[in-house]
Design an enzyme around this catalytic site. Structure first.
Site, PDB file in Angstrom:
ATOM      1  N   ASP A  13       0.817  -1.224   0.000  1.00 49.19           N
ATOM      2  CA  ASP A  13       0.000   0.000   0.000  1.00 49.19           C
ATOM      3  C   ASP A  13       0.847   1.269   0.000  1.00 49.19           C
ATOM      4  OD1 ASP A  13      -2.267  -1.700   0.262  1.00 49.19           O
ATOM      5  OD2 ASP A  13      -1.862  -1.811   2.407  1.00 49.19           O
ATOM      6  N   LYS A  16       1.369   2.358  -5.180  1.00 45.78           N
ATOM      7  CA  LYS A  16       1.948   1.893  -6.451  1.00 45.78           C
ATOM      8  C   LYS A  16       1.153   2.368  -7.651  1.00 45.78           C
ATOM      9  CE  LYS A  16       3.552  -2.322  -4.437  1.00 45.78           C
ATOM     10  NZ  LYS A  16       2.567  -2.351  -3.361  1.00 45.78           N
ATOM     11  N   HIS A  41      -5.289  -1.538  -6.409  1.00 48.08           N
ATOM     12  CA  HIS A  41      -4.905  -0.157  -6.630  1.00 48.08           C
ATOM     13  C   HIS A  41      -6.054   0.601  -7.261  1.00 48.08           C
ATOM     14  CE1 HIS A  41      -2.404  -2.828  -9.282  1.00 48.08           C
ATOM     15  NE2 HIS A  41      -3.407  -2.496 -10.050  1.00 48.08           N
ATOM     16  N   THR A  42      -6.108   1.857  -6.897  1.00 49.08           N
ATOM     17  CA  THR A  42      -7.225   2.684  -7.332  1.00 49.08           C
ATOM     18  C   THR A  42      -6.850   3.391  -8.620  1.00 49.08           C
ATOM     19  OG1 THR A  42      -7.695   2.992  -5.005  1.00 49.08           O
ATOM     20  CG2 THR A  42      -8.812   4.483  -6.526  1.00 49.08           C
ATOM     21  N   GLN A 221       1.981  -5.992  -3.204  1.00 50.63           N
ATOM     22  CA  GLN A 221       2.323  -6.093  -1.771  1.00 50.63           C
ATOM     23  C   GLN A 221       3.651  -5.377  -1.489  1.00 50.63           C
ATOM     24  OE1 GLN A 221       1.248  -9.367  -3.293  1.00 50.63           O
ATOM     25  NE2 GLN A 221      -0.725  -8.483  -2.887  1.00 50.63           N
ATOM     26  N   THR A 236       2.459 -12.566   3.071  1.00 53.56           N
ATOM     27  CA  THR A 236       1.657 -13.176   2.022  1.00 53.56           C
ATOM     28  C   THR A 236       2.411 -14.418   1.532  1.00 53.56           C
ATOM     29  OG1 THR A 236       0.373 -12.733   0.017  1.00 53.56           O
ATOM     30  CG2 THR A 236       2.598 -11.772   0.111  1.00 53.56           C
ATOM     31  N   LEU A 329       3.985  12.315   1.006  1.00 52.94           N
ATOM     32  CA  LEU A 329       4.676  13.255   1.892  1.00 52.94           C
ATOM     33  C   LEU A 329       3.695  14.307   2.422  1.00 52.94           C
ATOM     34  CD1 LEU A 329       7.422  14.164   3.034  1.00 52.94           C
ATOM     35  CD2 LEU A 329       7.770  15.511   0.957  1.00 52.94           C
ATOM     36  N   ASP A 330       2.730  14.682   1.583  1.00 48.79           N
ATOM     37  CA  ASP A 330       1.757  15.716   1.952  1.00 48.79           C
ATOM     38  C   ASP A 330       0.913  15.328   3.166  1.00 48.79           C
ATOM     39  OD1 ASP A 330       0.947  13.820  -0.189  1.00 48.79           O
ATOM     40  OD2 ASP A 330      -1.052  14.576   0.312  1.00 48.79           O
ATOM     41  N   SER A 408       6.066  12.104  -4.203  1.00 51.76           N
ATOM     42  CA  SER A 408       4.650  12.341  -4.479  1.00 51.76           C
ATOM     43  C   SER A 408       4.084  13.209  -3.357  1.00 51.76           C
ATOM     44  CB  SER A 408       3.915  11.005  -4.565  1.00 51.76           C
ATOM     45  OG  SER A 408       2.533  11.233  -4.670  1.00 51.76           O
ATOM     46  N   GLY A 410       0.805  14.645  -3.355  1.00 50.27           N
ATOM     47  CA  GLY A 410      -0.653  14.777  -3.427  1.00 50.27           C
ATOM     48  C   GLY A 410      -1.177  13.652  -4.286  1.00 50.27           C
TER      49      GLY A 410
HETATM   50  P1  IMP Z   1      -2.991 -12.748   1.827  1.00 50.93           P
HETATM   51  O1  IMP Z   1      -2.008 -12.229   0.826  1.00 50.93           O
HETATM   52  O2  IMP Z   1      -4.422 -12.408   1.496  1.00 50.93           O
HETATM   53  O3  IMP Z   1      -2.790 -14.204   2.125  1.00 50.93           O
HETATM   54  O4  IMP Z   1      -2.702 -11.991   3.219  1.00 50.93           O
HETATM   55  C1  IMP Z   1      -1.513 -12.170   3.961  1.00 50.93           C
HETATM   56  C2  IMP Z   1      -1.057 -10.859   4.593  1.00 50.93           C
HETATM   57  O5  IMP Z   1      -0.633  -9.957   3.569  1.00 50.93           O
HETATM   58  C3  IMP Z   1      -2.140 -10.113   5.376  1.00 50.93           C
HETATM   59  O6  IMP Z   1      -1.536  -9.439   6.466  1.00 50.93           O
HETATM   60  C4  IMP Z   1      -2.668  -9.113   4.375  1.00 50.93           C
HETATM   61  O7  IMP Z   1      -3.259  -7.975   5.001  1.00 50.93           O
HETATM   62  C5  IMP Z   1      -1.381  -8.742   3.662  1.00 50.93           C
HETATM   63  N1  IMP Z   1      -1.594  -8.260   2.298  1.00 50.93           N
HETATM   64  C6  IMP Z   1      -1.843  -8.985   1.188  1.00 50.93           C
HETATM   65  N2  IMP Z   1      -1.946  -8.180   0.111  1.00 50.93           N
HETATM   66  C7  IMP Z   1      -1.721  -6.925   0.527  1.00 50.93           C
HETATM   67  C8  IMP Z   1      -1.636  -5.651  -0.143  1.00 50.93           C
HETATM   68  O8  IMP Z   1      -1.786  -5.529  -1.373  1.00 50.93           O
HETATM   69  N3  IMP Z   1      -1.379  -4.590   0.657  1.00 50.93           N
HETATM   70  C9  IMP Z   1      -1.167  -4.689   1.993  1.00 50.93           C
HETATM   71  N4  IMP Z   1      -1.234  -5.854   2.658  1.00 50.93           N
HETATM   72  C10 IMP Z   1      -1.494  -6.952   1.925  1.00 50.93           C
END
Ligand code: IMP
Length: 425
Positions: A13, A16, A41-42, A221, A236, A329-330, A408, A410
């Site tokens: 998060d 990206k 991603h949005t 991730q 993950t 940063l904002d 970045s 904003g």
């Molecule tokens: P899983 O990938 O759904 O098996 O989750 C395993 C761990 O990775 C958990 O703590 C999720 O919150 C985290 N996780 C999986 N994908 C993301 C992502 O895109 N952003 C942030 N955390 C993620």
């Protein structure tokens, strides 16, 4: 500089979507190499926001070929519904999207198992999209690659064998396993469309790189969620770090020219697991609110905290980062003081390293820096930033021992200071 890898340097998060979009402006191809519908991603299409999980962030650029590599796990129903959502907003992506026929399929029982486990004692806060169980099947050599969708009889046989393995597990977790017929019925409406998108993607990417095309390898991730290098077991099931790009796409490390790490000006984490710089106070709430730190896949509030520089140094090392893209940063504007973790006190003494195996016993050593109140969004060069913000950025570069390529400031595209475009020149 034809092939660059973009990875998250924290727990995911890091923003990206926007940064990959900026780097794909000059790209010919964007490739996702790992993970599945757990990413989110949005995208901003016209005035509308749309969350995509599987299609790469470069999808909005009509001249860019989009590839989902074989290191991914793909839920066909999610993919098709994302493509339909894009189509409704005037973005035809299906013809430009090539999906590896060796990527593994997330099937309904994977989602069931992920959900059931998350109700029990072993819960780690997954996204419940079936990602973990699907990778388990892959490693156990009973997974189903998407190429099997071309042959219904083979698909039926493989689903049957996978269910033999999973049905007792589902029952032991208090659930009911679907029948082979039920699984196939859920797949049939999307099967023909999926088959049309399938191809061997490894030679496609290799050929593009050889032809000096500009290729973005888009990670999902983040480093600290990597199954090998992250905060195991709160990780993950894939390899988001830069090495995962080689494996997940099928190219050698010598083909990669540059690795860029995305780092937020603070830290967030979703799900369980250690997070030493976490804030449980008003500052943490403020960062969550101003930074809109809520999961794009699950809507969960993200945990927030100060920037962790030992963790960032670790990410620089594990990924071999050549440059940092600093995001959000904002969000720190308006704080009288900004803090950052520079070291850890552990049972074995003070360390500047990230004590990944004793995070629960490590206490962060925080350094206070001056905050700033001026809005940042209009700055287009570092010199136009308030002095305190500039000092913070320089401090991060020095501590990480890695130069900044972008900041970045904003959510909008133009609210970005680009110091060096890896595709320029
Ligand atoms: P899983 O990938 O759904 O098996 O989750 C395993 C761990 O990775 C958990 O703590 C999720 O919150 C985290 N996780 C999986 N994908 C993301 C992502 O895109 N952003 C942030 N955390 C993620």
């Amino acid at each position: 500089m034809p092939a660059i890898v973009i990875v998250g340097a924290q727990w995911g998060d890091e923003g990206k979507g926007k940064i990959v979009d900026i780097f794909t402006e000059r790209a010919d191809m964007v490739v996702r190499y790992g993970g599945g519908p757990n990413a989110g991603h949005t995208l901003v299409v016209g005035d509308e926001k749309l969350v995509v999980r599987l299609v790469p962030s470069g999808v909005l650029r009509k001249d860019v070929a989009c590839v989902l590599g074989q290191g991914m796990v793909i839920d066909p129903r999610s993919l098709v519904s994302e493509l339909d959502d894009l189509e409704k907003r005037g973005v035809s992506a299906e013809q430009r999207l090539v999906v590896s026929d060796r990527a593994h399929a997330i099937l309904p029982y994977h989602v069931t198992i992920d959900g059931l486990r998350e109700q029990g004692r072993g819960a780690i806060g997954t996204t419940k999209r079936g990602v973990g169980p699907c990778y388990e099947d892959k490693v156990a050599r009973r997974g189903i690659v998407l190429g099997a969708f071309r042959d219904p009889a083979r698909l039926r046989d493989l689903v049957g064998r996978a269910l033999e393995g999973w049905a007792p597990v589902i029952a032991s977790l208090g659930g009911t396993a679907p029948s082979v017929e039920q699984v196939l019925e859920t797949l049939e409406p999307t099967r023909a469309r999926m088959v049309k998108m399938l191809a061997a993607t490894q030679p496609l990417v290799e050929r593009a790189i050889k032809a000096k095309k500009k290729v973005v390898l888009e990670g999902a991730q983040g480093t600290l969620l990597d199954v090998d290098h992250g905060t195991y077991p709160f990780v993950t099931s894939s390899t988001p770090t830069a090495g995962g790009a080689c494996v997940g796409v099928g190219i050698g490390p010598s083909r990669i020219d540059e690795v860029i790490g995305l780092v937020k000006a603070y830290t967030t984490r979703v799900g369980g697991g250690p997070f030493p710089t976490e804030l449980h106070d008003e500052v943490g709430n403020r960062i969550r609110k101003i930074g809109a730190e809520f999961g794009s896949v699950t809507g969960r509030p993200r945990r927030t905290g100060w920037l962790d520089l030992p963790a960032l140094r670790y990410a620089v090392s594990v990924n071999g980062l050549d440059g940092l893209a600093l995001t959000k940063l904002d969000v720190l504007t308006g704080l009288s003081e900004v803090e950052a973790c520079v070291a850890y006190d552990t049972p074995s003494g003070r360390t500047r390293d990230f004590p990944i195996d004793e995070l629960d016993r490590a206490k962060p050593v925080l350094k206070k820096l001056r905050g700033w109140t001026e809005e940042l969004g209009k700055a287009r060069s570092m010199e136009e930033l308030p002095l305190a913000a500039r000092d913070y950025v320089r401090f991060i570069e020095d501590e990480a021992e890695c130069p900044l390529v972008l900041a970045s400031i904003g959510p909008r595209r133009d609210e970005t200071i680009v110091l060096r475009d890896p595709f320029a020149g």
